[in-house]
Scaffold this active site. Structure first.
Site, mmCIF file in Angstrom:
data_model
loop_
_atom_site.group_PDB
_atom_site.id
_atom_site.type_symbol
_atom_site.label_atom_id
_atom_site.label_comp_id
_atom_site.label_asym_id
_atom_site.label_seq_id
_atom_site.Cartn_x
_atom_site.Cartn_y
_atom_site.Cartn_z
ATOM 1 N N HIS A 44 0.486 -10.087 -4.176
ATOM 2 C CA HIS A 44 2.061 -10.650 -4.093
ATOM 3 C C HIS A 44 1.860 -11.874 -4.589
ATOM 4 C CE1 HIS A 44 5.606 -10.701 -1.703
ATOM 5 N NE2 HIS A 44 5.536 -11.827 -1.849
ATOM 6 N N CYS A 45 3.038 -12.346 -5.390
ATOM 7 C CA CYS A 45 2.952 -13.716 -6.024
ATOM 8 C C CYS A 45 3.968 -14.422 -5.622
ATOM 9 C CB CYS A 45 3.141 -13.477 -7.629
ATOM 10 S SG CYS A 45 3.190 -15.071 -8.450
ATOM 11 N N CYS B 66 6.229 -8.674 -5.165
ATOM 12 C CA CYS B 66 5.051 -7.935 -5.201
ATOM 13 C C CYS B 66 4.584 -7.439 -6.534
ATOM 14 C CB CYS B 66 5.095 -6.936 -4.487
ATOM 15 S SG CYS B 66 3.871 -6.893 -3.066
ATOM 16 N N CYS C 164 4.717 -0.122 1.060
ATOM 17 C CA CYS C 164 3.581 0.272 0.287
ATOM 18 C C CYS C 164 4.008 0.194 -1.185
ATOM 19 C CB CYS C 164 2.830 1.903 0.759
ATOM 20 S SG CYS C 164 2.008 1.812 1.980
ATOM 21 N N CYS D 121 4.011 2.646 7.256
ATOM 22 C CA CYS D 121 4.929 3.491 6.393
ATOM 23 C C CYS D 121 5.103 4.745 6.684
ATOM 24 C CB CYS D 121 4.888 3.131 4.934
ATOM 25 S SG CYS D 121 4.899 1.458 4.317
#
Length: 337
Positions: free
Chosen positions: A158-159, A165, A151, A134
């Site tokens: 992270h689900c 996120c 970012c 980034c």
């Protein structure tokens, strides 16, 4: 020609990955829709005979269901928040950094840039935390998610079950979703149990509703056990003011590693997620204090920490609104050295 095929293949794979990332969410939605049908129609309207009991069951169920669905929606569609422009390298600095071949000079360049920013955490080797994808100096508690390719401020994880996120912008909603999920499963299990016993003993006729009622109890208990463990773990994290990533990897400050660096005490830790106003604690609306870039730290006294001294560390007059990319279903964070 070959390059064109590679680009087309890469684009196709990205598209497939985006579609597949919604599969876990679709599974949850289908299970919830079936549970709604089984509870409302097969249990309350068909199996339960008492009108008063029907009404009470339906009112309480829908009250819980609304908050359960609301928090799930917010967890899915609240976009992760990215660092604002002040943390990004300018075009000139980016070119200087990329063209510099000496690692020690690159590190010093980052140190000089970080002096202008409220950044107090470091990598394991003591260097300024920099994201080379980034091209930004990472704020405290910020991490790069390789799944979302960005970012994320105060990233927790992270689900895949929300295809998003979990971080500063939606951690409160995620925690509420877990709480209402536990309550949803517990309510279904406790109200269905007596009818499960009646079906088991043969006190009720063996009709189509029997399958739905029996399976509803099984599914509710199964999800309850797994959810209460996950919810309990995140309650422990909140009580210590930690993220999942910080629980696995101790934050390193300018003074060295400190596992309780953000621990402000039980009440203040809760307020860091839910805010000062208790009337908003149970409602899925944004109330977390701060902007996600800076956080009060236990490891610094008030003269060192502008947030504890009620001072603004820096001002941002620029418009930081932007579109964020969609997430996908896996946990992946960059390793820091």
């Amino acid at each position: 020609m070959r390059r064109g095929w590679k680009m087309a293949l890469s684009g196709g794979l990205r598209c497939c990955r985006r579609v597949l990332s919604w599969v876990p969410v679709l599974v949850i939605v289908l299970v919830v829709l079936w549970s709604y049908y089984a509870y409302v129609f097969e249990l309350c309207l068909v199996t339960v005979l008492s009108p008063a009991e029907k009404v009470i069951y339906l009112i309480l169920y829908h009250a819980i269901f609304v908050f359960f669905a609301w928090t799930y929606w917010k967890s899915i569609f609240t976009l992760p928040q990215q660092p604002n422009q002040k943390f990004h390298l300018s075009y000139t600095d980016k070119e200087r950094y990329k063209n510099e071949e000496r690692p020690e000079v690159q590190k010093q360049m980052l140190v000089d840039m970080a002096k202008k920013l409220p950044v107090y955490t470091r990598t394991g080797s003591g260097a300024v935390r920099f994201c080379d994808r980034c091209h930004l100096i990472k704020p405290d508690r910020c991490h790069h998610c390789s799944v979302c390719a960005m970012c994320v401020l105060k990233m927790d994880h992270h689900c895949p079950w929300v295809n998003n996120c979990i971080g500063f912008s939606n951690y409160k909603f995620f925690l509420q979703f877990l709480a209402y999920s536990v309550l949803y499963c517990l309510y279904i299990a406790t109200t269905v149990f007596s009818y499960f016993i009646k079906y088991w003993r043969g006190e009720l006729p063996s009709v189509r509703s029997k399958f739905h009622v029996l399976f509803l109890l099984f599914v509710a208990c199964m999800f309850f056990v797994s959810l209460v463990i996950l919810f309990g773990y995140h309650c422990w994290l909140v009580s210590r003011n930690k993220t999942t990533l910080e629980a696995f990897c101790t934050p390193v400050f300018t003074s060295g590693p400190e596992k309780n660096g953000f621990n402000l005490g039980f009440i203040k830790n809760i307020q860091q997620v839910f805010g000062d106003n208790k009337k908003f604690w149970l409602i899925p609306i944004g109330s977390s204090p701060g902007d996600g870039h800076s956080f009060p730290m236990r490891s610094m006294n008030e003269s060192q920490n502008p947030l504890l001294a009620n001072e603004e560390p820096w001002e941002d007059n620029e418009d930081d609104s932007r579109d964020y990319p969609e997430g996908s279903s896996s946990l992946a964070v960059e390793s820091e050295t």
